[in-house]
Design a protein around this motif. Structure first.
Motif, PDB file in Angstrom:
ATOM      1  N   GLY A  57      32.380  39.353  48.811  1.00 50.37           N
ATOM      2  CA  GLY A  57      31.992  39.397  47.406  1.00 50.37           C
ATOM      3  C   GLY A  57      31.848  38.031  46.775  1.00 50.37           C
ATOM      4  N   TYR A  74      32.167  46.196  41.191  1.00 50.46           N
ATOM      5  CA  TYR A  74      33.142  46.489  42.233  1.00 50.46           C
ATOM      6  C   TYR A  74      33.639  47.921  42.016  1.00 50.46           C
ATOM      7  N   VAL A 103      31.619  46.165  46.953  1.00 52.07           N
ATOM      8  CA  VAL A 103      30.855  45.429  45.957  1.00 52.07           C
ATOM      9  C   VAL A 103      29.402  45.861  46.093  1.00 52.07           C
TER      10      VAL A 103
END
Length: 241
Positions: free
Chosen positions: A41, A169, A178
């Motif tokens: 992420g 998220y 994500v």
């Protein structure tokens, strides 16, 4: 004496207000959504999409289920795929059929509506409960085989079709993910745990939602017994009586 107590109380109140102000200014920052994850992420959106796609293609196997809209038709898929082949079921409208591909050998086993359409009328009774071999020269081969082709399916459904942007998220099936996608295009939900596999695909313009699970799970595909197969040769006439 009362004056002294009043002054002391005022001093205490002032100190409490000062502490509250300091505490308010130093409130803890929001939790880091990437803390304790595989770190995907933190990467740029294009990198997230690229790594997720590569991870899916490199996996030995995958279970793919959900809906795909293609050519105006909606298909409900539940297939298990590997490089060696695939097996599973497809439902479209009132037709349903099972597919089995072992290497280049493709077999289909349909319900009555599926065979009736293929035969242009009432299908032969001997088709019931049996697989039909579909040869590569049959026009139906490419249309059906794609549902058991791991590389072709994953390449298609994980293509974003434009510059990627990072989304929110969220947990999907108990897995932290994500999102990465495009404006008006497809969205991939990528696992933040372990290998960054795409675990959910929301295709552009309402063209289907698919779940991807069981990456790397053992999958063995083998041809059905000869007695379970009807082979009409290369003419592709599944309904020939």
């Amino acid at each position: 004496m009362p004056t002294r107590r009043t002054a002391l109380g005022a001093a205490c109140a002032a100190a409490a207000l000062a502490l509250a102000a300091v505490a308010g200014c130093s409130s803890p920052p929001p939790p880091d959504p990437d803390a304790g994850t595989n770190g995907i992420g933190r990467q740029a959106p294009e990198a997230i999409a690229s790594r997720a796609r590569a991870a899916a293609l490199a996996a030995p196997s995958v279970h793919l289920s959900g809906t795909v809209v293609s050519g105006g038709a909606t298909y409900r898929l539940d297939v298990r795929l590997s490089a060696a082949g695939g097996t599973g079921s497809v439902v479209s409208g009132n037709r349903s059929f099972e597919l089995l591909r072992v290497g280049s050998r493709l077999y289909v086993k349909g319900d009555a509506d599926f065979y009736a359409q293929a035969a242009g009328g009432k299908p032969p009774s001997r088709l019931e409960g049996r697989y039909v071999r579909v040869h590569a020269t049959d026009p139906a081969y490419r249309q059906l085989a794609v549902f058991t082709d791991k590389a072709a399916l994953l390449n298609s459904i994980t293509a974003l079709g434009g510059p990627a942007r990072k989304g929110d998220y969220r947990e999907v099936g108990g897995v932290r993910t994500v999102a990465v996608g495009t404006d008006g295009g497809s969205t991939l939900r990528v696992s933040l745990e372990g290998t960054p596999y795409p675990v959910r695909v929301e295709r552009a313009r309402g063209a289907g939602v698919l779940a991807l699970t069981d990456y790397g799970k053992d999958l063995t595909v083998k041809a059905p017994a000869p007695g379970q197969v009807l082979d009409y040769g290369t003419a592709g006439a599944a309904g020939r009586g």
